[in-house]
Design an enzyme around this catalytic site. Sequence first.
Site, PDB file in Angstrom:
ATOM      1  N   PRO A   2      17.447 -51.743 -81.994  1.00 24.02           N
ATOM      2  CA  PRO A   2      18.634 -51.370 -82.782  1.00 24.02           C
ATOM      3  C   PRO A   2      18.635 -52.049 -84.151  1.00 24.02           C
ATOM      4  O   PRO A   2      18.381 -53.237 -84.261  1.00 24.02           O
ATOM      5  CB  PRO A   2      19.808 -51.853 -81.929  1.00 24.02           C
ATOM      6  CG  PRO A   2      19.238 -52.803 -80.949  1.00 24.02           C
ATOM      7  CD  PRO A   2      17.795 -52.487 -80.791  1.00 24.02           C
ATOM      8  N   GLU A   3      18.917 -51.273 -85.164  1.00 21.95           N
ATOM      9  CA  GLU A   3      19.007 -51.791 -86.522  1.00 21.95           C
ATOM     10  C   GLU A   3      20.478 -51.788 -86.937  1.00 21.95           C
ATOM     11  O   GLU A   3      21.338 -51.362 -86.180  1.00 21.95           O
ATOM     12  CB  GLU A   3      18.193 -50.891 -87.465  1.00 21.95           C
ATOM     13  CG  GLU A   3      16.695 -50.894 -87.182  1.00 21.95           C
ATOM     14  CD  GLU A   3      16.021 -52.198 -87.631  1.00 21.95           C
ATOM     15  OE1 GLU A   3      16.613 -52.935 -88.441  1.00 21.95           O
ATOM     16  OE2 GLU A   3      14.903 -52.456 -87.169  1.00 21.95           O
TER      17      GLU A   3
END
Length: 276
Positions: A2-3
């Site tokens: 996840p960014e």
Amino acid sequence: MPELPEVEVLRRSLEPRLLGRRIERVQVLSPALREPLDRRALGRLAGRRVTRLRRRAKYLLIDVEGDSTLIIHLGMSGRLTVVPHAAPVERHEHVAFHLAGRGGKGRLRLVDPRRFGLAFALPTGRLATDRHFAHLGIEPLGDELTSRYFKQAARGRRGPIKSFLMDAKIVVGVGNIYASEAMWQARVHPRRSVARVSMATWQRLRDAVRGVLGQAIEQGGTTLNDFTDGEGNAGYFQVSLAAYGREGEPCARCGRSLRRLVQGGRSTYYCPGCQR
Ligand SMILES: [Zn+2]
């Protein structure tokens, strides 16, 4: 992994499900994630109502009554979902916050097979100086990110623009893919030295960084259900990319073949025709 856009979309999707609800009980099911889980500190969140959801870099901050904050980081593989009270405990479910209030009973759970995530609690006022946050640069989507800020941060520095954009001490949340895309959008060669960037180019880079992150958040919003359905779907979203991963394909702007180069062990995709 996840960014920043995923965490922002998660924040937006959890907000209506959590605001105003009370944490009845905290269940710590594992001794540790990336760091040990502090049972006592997390347990003190019980009995408190959720007042606000914020995000700082890739941390989700859940403020509760009594000036406390629950901090969650998804690490490499974490999923934070609200599931019905009766949902069976999932494998790799490490922490569960049992909820009461609007919408009936439920639980907010952190599932993380690879255990690089984090869950901890702090007095809200102590966040800024906490070791997880103290070194972080500014937020990319806030008003602080200006061409002037970039220029000042670059003063006295050398090295390629790519490492500068990805330096979380300067600005958080610009991961490898987003840096690559932003440089393509701003028409800046990834090896360009930060010492040779004009004010006009800083402005283009600033707009491009915000543009690519903003676009990812918008696109992510449309795949929200995958992200929060609690059905075991990893749901990290794909965004449409103009340069990243497209080696050998024609540049959408000038038609030249896109190339790949490796910087600091990470791939950068760029156009030799229109990125200078
Ligand atoms: Zn091009």
